[in-house]
Design a protein around this motif. Structure first.
Motif, mmCIF file in Angstrom:
data_model
loop_
_atom_site.group_PDB
_atom_site.id
_atom_site.type_symbol
_atom_site.label_atom_id
_atom_site.label_comp_id
_atom_site.label_asym_id
_atom_site.label_seq_id
_atom_site.Cartn_x
_atom_site.Cartn_y
_atom_site.Cartn_z
ATOM 1 N N ILE A 13 0.838 -1.387 0.098
ATOM 2 C CA ILE A 13 -0.013 0.104 -0.163
ATOM 3 C C ILE A 13 0.917 1.145 0.116
ATOM 4 N N GLY A 14 1.861 1.171 0.949
ATOM 5 C CA GLY A 14 2.754 2.468 0.991
ATOM 6 C C GLY A 14 3.200 2.855 -0.565
ATOM 7 N N TYR A 15 3.992 1.560 -0.947
ATOM 8 C CA TYR A 15 4.832 1.855 -2.198
ATOM 9 C C TYR A 15 3.786 2.349 -3.249
ATOM 10 N N ALA A 16 2.573 1.733 -3.417
ATOM 11 C CA ALA A 16 1.702 2.239 -4.696
ATOM 12 C C ALA A 16 1.299 3.552 -4.330
ATOM 13 N N LEU A 17 1.014 3.886 -3.146
ATOM 14 C CA LEU A 17 0.817 5.462 -2.902
ATOM 15 C C LEU A 17 1.832 6.435 -3.356
ATOM 16 N N VAL A 18 3.049 6.133 -2.809
ATOM 17 C CA VAL A 18 4.176 6.861 -3.092
ATOM 18 C C VAL A 18 4.336 6.956 -4.778
ATOM 19 N N LEU A 19 4.137 5.670 -5.208
ATOM 20 C CA LEU A 19 4.546 5.444 -6.815
ATOM 21 C C LEU A 19 3.434 6.321 -7.628
ATOM 22 N N LEU A 20 2.332 6.414 -6.952
ATOM 23 C CA LEU A 20 1.211 7.160 -7.702
ATOM 24 C C LEU A 20 1.312 8.737 -7.321
ATOM 25 N N VAL A 109 1.573 8.162 4.609
ATOM 26 C CA VAL A 109 1.422 6.610 4.594
ATOM 27 C C VAL A 109 1.345 6.070 6.019
ATOM 28 N N PRO A 110 2.128 6.468 7.115
ATOM 29 C CA PRO A 110 1.919 5.705 8.428
ATOM 30 C C PRO A 110 0.418 6.151 9.039
#
Length: 125
Positions: A13-20, A109-110
């Protein structure tokens, strides 16, 4: 005391959000700077308005030059492909994108993980 694989779920979830955020924010900033006439991609080929500068030589080599030094046979030509404000625009886009990414990684993210109930134990109060 939680879902299995919560660490993997948090990471995905964190990686996907940061990538988006990165994929979405950079074109927006590029469009904003381009609206002001700034180029946000450094050029490697000269434009029609590229400036050529030939350096001046201070003095010609004398016989007293050191044995290891060579004479320059050709004059060096520097081509300036970009304007200073374009380089500034590139730097600002990078700083804003990476600053926003840092904010998302350390805060958003946290908080999202807390809201979804999958936060790590040391984040829970």
């Amino acid at each position: 005391a939680g879902l299995p694989f919560t660490g993997v779920i948090r990471t995905v979830i964190g990686y996907a959000l940061v990538l988006l955020v990165k994929v979405g924010l950079k074109p927006i900033l590029v469009a904003i700077f381009s609206a002001f006439g700034l180029k946000t991609k450094l050029q490697t080929k000269p434009d029609k308005d590229a400036v050529q500068v030939k350096p001046t030589r201070k003095s010609k080599a004398t016989k007293a030059t050191k044995a290891g030094e060579r004479k320059r046979k050709k004059s060096v030509v520097f081509k300036l492909f970009t304007r200073d404000v374009d380089i500034l625009a590139v730097a600002l886009v990078k700083c804003l994108v990476y600053g926003t990414l840092a904010f998302f990684i350390t805060f958003v993210v946290p908080m999202l993980h807390l809201h979804l109930g999958i936060a790590a134990e040391h984040y829970k109060a």
